[in-house]
Design a protein around this motif. Structure first.
Motif, mmCIF file in Angstrom:
data_model
loop_
_atom_site.group_PDB
_atom_site.id
_atom_site.type_symbol
_atom_site.label_atom_id
_atom_site.label_comp_id
_atom_site.label_asym_id
_atom_site.label_seq_id
_atom_site.Cartn_x
_atom_site.Cartn_y
_atom_site.Cartn_z
ATOM 1 N N HIS A 108 -67.778 57.399 4.698
ATOM 2 C CA HIS A 108 -68.341 58.383 3.781
ATOM 3 C C HIS A 108 -67.453 59.614 3.580
ATOM 4 O O HIS A 108 -67.717 60.405 2.671
ATOM 5 C CB HIS A 108 -69.713 58.858 4.289
ATOM 6 C CG HIS A 108 -70.754 57.779 4.291
ATOM 7 N ND1 HIS A 108 -71.352 57.314 3.140
ATOM 8 C CD2 HIS A 108 -71.287 57.063 5.315
ATOM 9 C CE1 HIS A 108 -72.229 56.367 3.449
ATOM 10 N NE2 HIS A 108 -72.198 56.189 4.775
ATOM 11 N N LEU A 109 -66.413 59.806 4.391
ATOM 12 C CA LEU A 109 -65.702 61.084 4.411
ATOM 13 C C LEU A 109 -64.282 60.952 3.873
ATOM 14 O O LEU A 109 -63.526 60.091 4.303
ATOM 15 C CB LEU A 109 -65.655 61.626 5.849
ATOM 16 C CG LEU A 109 -64.968 62.985 6.024
ATOM 17 C CD1 LEU A 109 -65.748 64.086 5.297
ATOM 18 C CD2 LEU A 109 -64.831 63.315 7.510
ATOM 19 N N ASN A 110 -63.935 61.862 2.933
ATOM 20 C CA ASN A 110 -62.562 62.049 2.467
ATOM 21 C C ASN A 110 -62.101 63.449 2.862
ATOM 22 O O ASN A 110 -62.891 64.407 2.836
ATOM 23 C CB ASN A 110 -62.453 61.943 0.945
ATOM 24 C CG ASN A 110 -62.545 60.513 0.452
ATOM 25 O OD1 ASN A 110 -62.873 59.609 1.208
ATOM 26 N ND2 ASN A 110 -62.277 60.327 -0.836
ATOM 27 N N ALA A 170 -63.480 68.897 2.533
ATOM 28 C CA ALA A 170 -64.104 67.670 3.042
ATOM 29 C C ALA A 170 -65.109 67.195 2.013
ATOM 30 O O ALA A 170 -65.991 67.961 1.605
ATOM 31 C CB ALA A 170 -64.785 67.929 4.376
ATOM 32 N N TYR A 196 -68.034 64.411 1.119
ATOM 33 C CA TYR A 196 -68.951 63.432 1.681
ATOM 34 C C TYR A 196 -69.480 62.572 0.536
ATOM 35 O O TYR A 196 -70.214 63.034 -0.334
ATOM 36 C CB TYR A 196 -70.109 64.105 2.404
ATOM 37 C CG TYR A 196 -71.037 63.108 3.080
ATOM 38 C CD1 TYR A 196 -70.741 62.636 4.359
ATOM 39 C CD2 TYR A 196 -72.162 62.628 2.430
ATOM 40 C CE1 TYR A 196 -71.576 61.710 4.979
ATOM 41 C CE2 TYR A 196 -72.996 61.701 3.035
ATOM 42 C CZ TYR A 196 -72.693 61.239 4.314
ATOM 43 O OH TYR A 196 -73.507 60.319 4.916
ATOM 44 N N TYR A 222 -71.029 63.038 -4.622
ATOM 45 C CA TYR A 222 -70.494 63.527 -3.347
ATOM 46 C C TYR A 222 -70.771 65.011 -3.224
ATOM 47 O O TYR A 222 -71.001 65.727 -4.230
ATOM 48 C CB TYR A 222 -69.000 63.237 -3.218
ATOM 49 C CG TYR A 222 -68.110 63.931 -4.229
ATOM 50 C CD1 TYR A 222 -67.644 65.234 -4.022
ATOM 51 C CD2 TYR A 222 -67.708 63.274 -5.383
ATOM 52 C CE1 TYR A 222 -66.815 65.858 -4.938
ATOM 53 C CE2 TYR A 222 -66.875 63.888 -6.306
ATOM 54 C CZ TYR A 222 -66.425 65.183 -6.083
ATOM 55 O OH TYR A 222 -65.615 65.809 -6.998
#
Length: 345
Positions: A62-64, A92, A94, A105
């Motif tokens: 789920h995280l970039n 960040a 999500y 996101y």
């Protein structure tokens, strides 16, 4: 602080979205964007356009994480002049569903904002928070849009304020770098082969019949009995006691039973071959006697062949008067010297 204008871009449509499951795409990506800043009234500047670029990397499902650079140039409300803003920060993101073609996101970030106005410039702490959407266009490119509230700590106390709050709307692309990782193929189910049927044992071969040795023939003459027991190199006087008439190679009638028993032995003893050797007494010339001994050997040879003995098992020799077995000085001795012997090979 007061926000002059806040666009209605934060309403995000989530319902009715068709999601297509994909393998997680964990490639690096670049995100060029254009943005529009709705500036804080306290900045005493108009709203304006800007741009940015970010380098991002998926970290988890789920995280970039992104490292981003943004810039914008705002005009003063009154008079001439520009209000330049440059931001560098880490964000960040999500993502609700990374593998979907469309996903919303949330974003939160922190960094530094460089402010440059005529006669003043400073670098202060910057933070932002917002929401956005991603729409996959191809395997490598997605459309992105978000709206953020940016907080700027203004260390120079420009325009009588030491912090500002701006609303920023941006639109751009996520461009993935390299080839998309393919999902590992599902292992083929292992199908255990059916056990092979037990082969029917072949019937045991019938035992080879054991060749029974031929029984020894019933023999009457001592010459035949001696030949039956003979080994290679033994000599048997086959016509002892019968012999030949003087100056003759003709077989006498009383020689036939002895020769017949010799034939019986040779048929039984297929393992031997013989030399048929002729002899004479001393009466006559040596040359004549040599020929006579050869003719006598040939007479016995021909009789054996006529009775079925293979010719290749037989050979003839003549010694004339050279090998007397008895004295040639007496009639009896000369009669015994007119003989034929079998030499076993």
């Amino acid at each position: 602080m007061r926000i002059k204008t806040l666009p209605v871009l934060v309403t995000l449509a989530l319902a009715g979205t068709a999601l297509q499951a994909q393998a997680m795409d964990d490639r690096l990506y670049v995100a060029p964007t254009v943005n529009y800043t709705f500036s804080d009234n306290d900045r005493q500047a108009d709203d304006g356009w800007g741009g940015g670029v970010a380098l991002g990397k998926p970290i988890t499902e789920h995280l970039n994480m992104e490292l981003g650079l943004t810039g914008s140039s705002l005009d003063f409300n009154t008079g001439s002049g520009k209000y330049d803003l440059w931001g560098l920060g880490v964000d960040a993101l999500y993502l609700l569903n990374r593998d979907a073609d469309f996903t919303p996101y949330g974003v939160v970030g922190i960094g530094a904002l460089y402010t440059d106005i005529p006669g003043k410039h400073d670098t202060g702490l910057m933070g932002n928070i917002g929401v956005g959407i991603l729409k996959r266009l191809t395997d490598n490119i997605s459309l992105r849009a978000d709206a953020r509230y940016r907080m700027d700590g203004n260390a120079t106390n420009a325009f009588g304020a030491n912090d500002f709050g701006d609303a920023i709307v941006s639109v751009g692309l996520n461009i993935a770098l390299g080839q998309k990782a393919q999902p590992a193929p599902k292992p083929e189910p292992v199908v255990e082969p059916a056990p092979a049927p037990m082969p029917t044992p072949a019937p045991a071969p019938a035992p080879e019949p054991v060749a029974q040795p031929e029984p020894a023939p019933m023999l009457k003459t001592p010459q035949a009995m001696q030949l039956e027991q003979a080994k290679s190199g033994d000599s048997v006087v086959i016509l002892e006691g019968v012999n030949f008439e003087f100056d003759s190679a003709r077989l006498r009638p009383d020689a036939i039973p002895i020769l017949d028993e010799a034939v019986t032995v040779l048929k039984h003893r297929k393992d031997i071959s013989v030399d048929v050797v002729g002899h004479t007494d001393s009466i006559g010339t040596k040359k004549y006697n040599q020929g006579l001994s050869e003719r006598r050997a040939k007479s016995v040879y021909d009789y054996f062949v006529s009775k079925g003995i293979a010719a290749d098992r037989l050979a003839t020799k003549g010694y004339g008067e050279t090998k007397p077995a008895y004295s040639n000085a007496t009639r009896e001795g000369r009669a015994k010297n007119r003989r034929v012997e079998l030499v076993v090979k």
